[in-house]
Design a protein around this motif. Sequence first.
Motif, PDB file in Angstrom:
ATOM      1  N   PHE A   1      -3.812  22.425  36.995  1.00  0.00           N
ATOM      2  CA  PHE A   1      -4.757  22.197  38.085  1.00  0.00           C
ATOM      3  C   PHE A   1      -4.663  23.406  39.025  1.00  0.00           C
ATOM      4  O   PHE A   1      -5.061  24.489  38.642  1.00  0.00           O
ATOM      5  CB  PHE A   1      -4.489  20.851  38.763  1.00  0.00           C
ATOM      6  CG  PHE A   1      -4.605  19.686  37.813  1.00  0.00           C
ATOM      7  CD1 PHE A   1      -5.839  19.095  37.566  1.00  0.00           C
ATOM      8  CD2 PHE A   1      -3.491  19.197  37.137  1.00  0.00           C
ATOM      9  CE1 PHE A   1      -5.961  18.038  36.660  1.00  0.00           C
ATOM     10  CE2 PHE A   1      -3.603  18.146  36.235  1.00  0.00           C
ATOM     11  CZ  PHE A   1      -4.836  17.571  35.997  1.00  0.00           C
ATOM     12  N   THR A   2      -4.103  23.264  40.206  1.00  0.00           N
ATOM     13  CA  THR A   2      -3.948  24.422  41.100  1.00  0.00           C
ATOM     14  C   THR A   2      -2.493  24.884  41.188  1.00  0.00           C
ATOM     15  O   THR A   2      -2.141  25.671  42.067  1.00  0.00           O
ATOM     16  CB  THR A   2      -4.454  24.088  42.516  1.00  0.00           C
ATOM     17  OG1 THR A   2      -3.714  22.990  43.045  1.00  0.00           O
ATOM     18  CG2 THR A   2      -5.926  23.742  42.489  1.00  0.00           C
ATOM     19  N   SER A   3      -1.647  24.400  40.282  1.00  0.00           N
ATOM     20  CA  SER A   3      -0.224  24.727  40.337  1.00  0.00           C
ATOM     21  C   SER A   3       0.194  25.531  39.107  1.00  0.00           C
ATOM     22  O   SER A   3      -0.641  26.130  38.440  1.00  0.00           O
ATOM     23  CB  SER A   3       0.589  23.437  40.478  1.00  0.00           C
ATOM     24  OG  SER A   3       0.269  22.783  41.692  1.00  0.00           O
ATOM     25  N   THR A   4       1.474  25.515  38.768  1.00  0.00           N
ATOM     26  CA  THR A   4       2.026  26.369  37.725  1.00  0.00           C
ATOM     27  C   THR A   4       1.660  25.863  36.331  1.00  0.00           C
ATOM     28  O   THR A   4       2.091  24.784  35.925  1.00  0.00           O
ATOM     29  CB  THR A   4       3.565  26.430  37.860  1.00  0.00           C
ATOM     30  OG1 THR A   4       3.902  26.819  39.188  1.00  0.00           O
ATOM     31  CG2 THR A   4       4.156  27.424  36.875  1.00  0.00           C
ATOM     32  N   ALA A   5       0.916  26.653  35.582  1.00  0.00           N
ATOM     33  CA  ALA A   5       0.391  26.202  34.296  1.00  0.00           C
ATOM     34  C   ALA A   5       1.487  25.788  33.327  1.00  0.00           C
ATOM     35  O   ALA A   5       1.420  24.723  32.707  1.00  0.00           O
ATOM     36  CB  ALA A   5      -0.478  27.293  33.680  1.00  0.00           C
ATOM     37  N   CYS A   6       2.506  26.604  33.159  1.00  0.00           N
ATOM     38  CA  CYS A   6       3.537  26.355  32.140  1.00  0.00           C
ATOM     39  C   CYS A   6       4.712  25.538  32.649  1.00  0.00           C
ATOM     40  O   CYS A   6       5.776  25.522  32.016  1.00  0.00           O
ATOM     41  CB  CYS A   6       4.038  27.683  31.582  1.00  0.00           C
ATOM     42  SG  CYS A   6       2.863  28.484  30.464  1.00  0.00           S
ATOM     43  N   TYR A   7       4.551  24.850  33.763  1.00  0.00           N
ATOM     44  CA  TYR A   7       5.684  24.151  34.382  1.00  0.00           C
ATOM     45  C   TYR A   7       6.362  23.180  33.413  1.00  0.00           C
ATOM     46  O   TYR A   7       7.584  23.204  33.247  1.00  0.00           O
ATOM     47  CB  TYR A   7       5.208  23.406  35.625  1.00  0.00           C
ATOM     48  CG  TYR A   7       6.315  22.902  36.521  1.00  0.00           C
ATOM     49  CD1 TYR A   7       6.735  23.648  37.606  1.00  0.00           C
ATOM     50  CD2 TYR A   7       6.921  21.661  36.299  1.00  0.00           C
ATOM     51  CE1 TYR A   7       7.743  23.182  38.457  1.00  0.00           C
ATOM     52  CE2 TYR A   7       7.915  21.197  37.137  1.00  0.00           C
ATOM     53  CZ  TYR A   7       8.325  21.962  38.209  1.00  0.00           C
ATOM     54  OH  TYR A   7       9.330  21.500  39.039  1.00  0.00           O
ATOM     55  N   ALA A   8       5.598  22.320  32.772  1.00  0.00           N
ATOM     56  CA  ALA A   8       6.185  21.328  31.865  1.00  0.00           C
ATOM     57  C   ALA A   8       6.836  22.011  30.667  1.00  0.00           C
ATOM     58  O   ALA A   8       7.920  21.603  30.219  1.00  0.00           O
ATOM     59  CB  ALA A   8       5.129  20.333  31.404  1.00  0.00           C
ATOM     60  N   ALA A   9       6.197  23.032  30.120  1.00  0.00           N
ATOM     61  CA  ALA A   9       6.776  23.778  29.005  1.00  0.00           C
ATOM     62  C   ALA A   9       8.059  24.482  29.428  1.00  0.00           C
ATOM     63  O   ALA A   9       9.030  24.553  28.667  1.00  0.00           O
ATOM     64  CB  ALA A   9       5.763  24.781  28.457  1.00  0.00           C
ATOM     65  N   ASP A  10       8.076  25.020  30.641  1.00  0.00           N
ATOM     66  CA  ASP A  10       9.297  25.641  31.164  1.00  0.00           C
ATOM     67  C   ASP A  10      10.437  24.634  31.208  1.00  0.00           C
ATOM     68  O   ASP A  10      11.565  24.924  30.793  1.00  0.00           O
ATOM     69  CB  ASP A  10       9.059  26.184  32.578  1.00  0.00           C
ATOM     70  CG  ASP A  10       8.212  27.439  32.626  1.00  0.00           C
ATOM     71  OD1 ASP A  10       7.890  27.999  31.554  1.00  0.00           O
ATOM     72  OD2 ASP A  10       7.868  27.862  33.746  1.00  0.00           O
ATOM     73  N   VAL A  11      10.153  23.440  31.726  1.00  0.00           N
ATOM     74  CA  VAL A  11      11.183  22.408  31.841  1.00  0.00           C
ATOM     75  C   VAL A  11      11.694  21.999  30.461  1.00  0.00           C
ATOM     76  O   VAL A  11      12.901  21.827  30.253  1.00  0.00           O
ATOM     77  CB  VAL A  11      10.647  21.197  32.632  1.00  0.00           C
ATOM     78  CG1 VAL A  11      11.604  20.012  32.537  1.00  0.00           C
ATOM     79  CG2 VAL A  11      10.427  21.587  34.093  1.00  0.00           C
ATOM     80  N   ALA A  12      10.786  21.862  29.496  1.00  0.00           N
ATOM     81  CA  ALA A  12      11.209  21.530  28.134  1.00  0.00           C
ATOM     82  C   ALA A  12      12.156  22.587  27.589  1.00  0.00           C
ATOM     83  O   ALA A  12      13.164  22.271  26.942  1.00  0.00           O
ATOM     84  CB  ALA A  12       9.982  21.404  27.228  1.00  0.00           C
ATOM     85  N   ASN A  13      11.866  23.841  27.855  1.00  0.00           N
ATOM     86  CA  ASN A  13      12.742  24.918  27.403  1.00  0.00           C
ATOM     87  C   ASN A  13      14.074  24.914  28.138  1.00  0.00           C
ATOM     88  O   ASN A  13      15.124  25.172  27.532  1.00  0.00           O
ATOM     89  CB  ASN A  13      12.043  26.267  27.582  1.00  0.00           C
ATOM     90  CG  ASN A  13      11.090  26.580  26.439  1.00  0.00           C
ATOM     91  OD1 ASN A  13      11.505  27.002  25.365  1.00  0.00           O
ATOM     92  ND2 ASN A  13       9.796  26.359  26.666  1.00  0.00           N
ATOM     93  N   ARG A  14      14.061  24.620  29.407  1.00  0.00           N
ATOM     94  CA  ARG A  14      15.321  24.547  30.159  1.00  0.00           C
ATOM     95  C   ARG A  14      16.221  23.446  29.593  1.00  0.00           C
ATOM     96  O   ARG A  14      17.446  23.589  29.567  1.00  0.00           O
ATOM     97  CB  ARG A  14      15.041  24.306  31.644  1.00  0.00           C
ATOM     98  CG  ARG A  14      14.349  25.474  32.314  1.00  0.00           C
ATOM     99  CD  ARG A  14      14.298  25.339  33.831  1.00  0.00           C
ATOM    100  NE  ARG A  14      13.500  26.415  34.408  1.00  0.00           N
ATOM    101  CZ  ARG A  14      13.895  27.664  34.557  1.00  0.00           C
ATOM    102  NH1 ARG A  14      15.111  28.021  34.172  1.00  0.00           N
ATOM    103  NH2 ARG A  14      13.095  28.573  35.097  1.00  0.00           N
ATOM    104  N   LEU A  15      15.632  22.363  29.138  1.00  0.00           N
ATOM    105  CA  LEU A  15      16.423  21.258  28.599  1.00  0.00           C
ATOM    106  C   LEU A  15      17.041  21.572  27.240  1.00  0.00           C
ATOM    107  O   LEU A  15      17.936  20.869  26.788  1.00  0.00           O
ATOM    108  CB  LEU A  15      15.547  19.999  28.509  1.00  0.00           C
ATOM    109  CG  LEU A  15      15.233  19.368  29.872  1.00  0.00           C
ATOM    110  CD1 LEU A  15      14.046  18.405  29.772  1.00  0.00           C
ATOM    111  CD2 LEU A  15      16.464  18.637  30.414  1.00  0.00           C
TER     112      LEU A  15
END
Length: 236
Positions: free
Chosen positions: A210-224
Amino acid sequence: MHGMFTTAALALATLVSAAPVDQPKVSARAVNDVYNMYHGDGSPQAGWPDQNRWGSFDELWSVNSALMRQSCGWNGWGQDNSQQEINDIRRAIEQVSGETGVDSRFILAIVMQESKGCVRAPTTNNGVVNPGLMQSHNGAGSCAGVSNCPYDTILLMIRDGTAGTAHGDGLRQTLDKTSGPTGGGARNHYAAARMYNSGSVDYGNLNNGFTSTACYAADVANRLTGWTLAGSGCHL
């Protein structure tokens, strides 16, 4: 947290007692500093990591606490975390995980995503004030500009981001809101991360920021699964 009214992303309430989350038995864990680009709805069928691929909390803490020793200086946010402050971050995550039932690994991943674990992370304000380790929604906890961050403030930062504030959701609330549409499990956590960042979720495309960080969820998945310093594979 950036909410639906904010666009900035950092480089990196009454509590209801709950039992700590039991972590799933691990059968195919792959904790590596690599970034895999994920697309779609956050499900294993779409290629996103299931919970049996997440690292244990100890494994994820080991690779991320090493970064916490330098993350403040790297980002120009003041003196680096002391060992006591790093120890207190872990203590606070474990305490709040026990209080809220939110998986400690998920809390740690959001801490690293939002602030790289720097207790002196600055506060952003783009319509919503986002302070502290988890850039919570109008939270009260912050050690920006403070040379010695006390445990009570570190605990407040983790509580604000996990249990929520009087002004907005924390991880516990976003997990509750996304559990029905996702059916729970790892996909629930990725969608909850999306909601934590943007305030809304496109369940068919978790990279819709939307108006925030596009890859945020993918980033979190990678951090996990162990991503720390490897280059981002986000190509959106």
